[in-house]
Write a protein that holds these residues in place. Structure first.
Motif, PDB file in Angstrom:
ATOM      1  N   TYR A 298       0.830  -1.209   0.000  1.00 19.22           N
ATOM      2  CA  TYR A 298       0.000   0.000   0.000  1.00 19.22           C
ATOM      3  C   TYR A 298       0.861   1.253   0.000  1.00 19.22           C
ATOM      4  CZ  TYR A 298      -4.181  -2.662   1.239  1.00 19.22           C
ATOM      5  OH  TYR A 298      -5.238  -3.524   1.227  1.00 19.22           O
TER       6      TYR A 298
ATOM      7  N   TYR B 187      -1.855 -10.380  -0.247  1.00 21.19           N
ATOM      8  CA  TYR B 187      -0.636 -10.036   0.504  1.00 21.19           C
ATOM      9  C   TYR B 187      -0.583 -10.733   1.845  1.00 21.19           C
ATOM     10  CZ  TYR B 187      -3.615  -6.411   2.739  1.00 21.19           C
ATOM     11  OH  TYR B 187      -4.618  -5.733   3.397  1.00 21.19           O
TER      12      TYR B 187
ATOM     13  N   ARG C 153      -3.786 -12.579   3.163  1.00 23.84           N
ATOM     14  CA  ARG C 153      -5.109 -12.016   2.896  1.00 23.84           C
ATOM     15  C   ARG C 153      -5.372 -12.173   1.403  1.00 23.84           C
ATOM     16  NH1 ARG C 153      -8.139  -7.570   4.273  1.00 23.84           N
ATOM     17  NH2 ARG C 153      -9.535  -9.342   4.269  1.00 23.84           N
TER      18      ARG C 153
ATOM     19  N   HIS D 197      -7.965  -7.825  -2.593  1.00 24.95           N
ATOM     20  CA  HIS D 197      -9.212  -7.107  -2.313  1.00 24.95           C
ATOM     21  C   HIS D 197      -9.095  -5.621  -2.596  1.00 24.95           C
ATOM     22  CE1 HIS D 197      -6.786  -7.211   1.399  1.00 24.95           C
ATOM     23  NE2 HIS D 197      -7.170  -5.946   1.524  1.00 24.95           N
TER      24      HIS D 197
ATOM     25  N   HIS E 148     -10.527  -1.995  -1.010  1.00 21.84           N
ATOM     26  CA  HIS E 148     -11.156  -1.422   0.186  1.00 21.84           C
ATOM     27  C   HIS E 148     -12.019  -0.243  -0.251  1.00 21.84           C
ATOM     28  CE1 HIS E 148      -8.750  -3.172   3.533  1.00 21.84           C
ATOM     29  NE2 HIS E 148      -7.775  -3.235   2.645  1.00 21.84           N
TER      30      HIS E 148
HETATM   31 FE   LIG Z   1      -6.085  -4.518   2.668  1.00 21.83          FE
END
Ligand SMILES: [Fe+2]
Length: 286
Positions: free
Chosen positions: A166, A200, A221, A224, A226
């Motif tokens: 991110y 990730y 995870r 996705h 968000h």
């Molecule tokens: Fe996330």
């Protein structure tokens, strides 16, 4: 490794960034105020649960001291936001939204950054010129419970890059990359071009990672997007959207997947990869 990233993020750096961002936003206080009685009841129940586990498993002094050491490390690494959001937030979200009739929500996680660039309804998320990853178009509409369009709703969208990192939490990624606030058109519609995020692992080199390794859990995870979808007069919807047949969908460390939140991505009639999702918002009762 992504273009521009020379070093992988460390648990310490991303943990401290998440802690700092959390502190900047402040704790939501109020509604309704937590009473001393409620604090006493909840904390006592949590403590009794721990006492029971100690008795049932005959926890040793060595294990007790190891836990103390681990808790200190979580704090030193700034990993409390990560720990809380990965292991506890999904239940808080479930309780908070159990009466909602609109779209399903799920956890926000520790990587939200407010104040991103506002974008028109049909636009591309800010990304690097050489951003790697498969481009796709995400279309949809924001609706009310009666199916009425919600004009000029805001979609605060953020997601990981092709390496699962991110912006704001990993070195070398420009500020605001793959983040933006899209304002829908007068019919509540939007079409956003972005890239498919990668699944990730939550940071594995810190205290939370050590716990995951010691317990032989999976740190992954699934991929996705968000979103926080909002409009005055409606409850904001914090959610995530996943991808059909994505890896780790059935083994999400954060337990945040729901069957209603799976996207199907397929080529549209002109051969562009596209997916569609409509959001239904619950009105704030007068
Ligand atoms: Fe996330």
């Amino acid at each position: 490794m992504s273009a521009g990233i020379e070093v992988s993020p460390t648990a310490l750096a991303s943990g401290n960034a998440a802690t700092e961002r959390f502190r900047e936003r402040g704790v939501r206080r109020g509604d309704p105020p937590t009473s001393p009685r409620r604090i006493s009841e909840i904390v006592n129940e949590v403590l009794h649960g721990i006492h029971d586990a100690i008795r049932r498993h005959k926890v040793t002094y060595t294990e007790y001291q190891a836990v103390k050491d681990w808790l200190i490390s979580v704090g030193e690494n700034g990993e409390w936001p990560l720990f809380m959001d990965v292991f506890l937030e999904h239940v808080v979200e479930e309780v908070a939204h159990e009466h909602r009739q609109g779209s399903q929500g799920t956890i926000e996680g520790p990587y939200y950054l407010p104040g991103q660039k506002t974008l028109p309804s049909h636009s591309a998320l800010p990304m690097r010129e050489d951003e790697r990853g498969t481009r796709f178009v995400f279309t949809g509409q924001v609706l009310g419970l009666e199916g009425e369009p919600v004009p000029f709703a805001r979609l605060d969208l953020w997601h990981a890059d092709n390496d699962g990192y991110y912006s704001g939490f990993a070195p070398g990624i420009p500020e605001g990359n793959l983040r933006g606030v899209i304002v829908t058109d007068e019919h509540g519609k939007f079409a956003i071009t972005t890239i498919l995020p990668a699944p990730y692992q939550i940071p594995t080199d810190g205290a939370v990672g050590a716990l995951i390794r010691s317990a032989e859990w999976s740190p992954w995870r699934p991929a996705h997007l968000h979103l926080i979808v909002s409009k005055l007069g409606y409850f904001p919807l914090t959610t995530q959207l996943y991808f059909r047949d994505g890896q780790w969908l059935d083994n999400d460390i954060a337990q945040a997947t729901k069957p209603e939140l799976i996207l199907d991505v397929a080529p549209n009639p002109v051969g562009v990869l596209e997916t569609h999702y409509d959001f239904t918002l619950d009105p704030v009762q007068p």
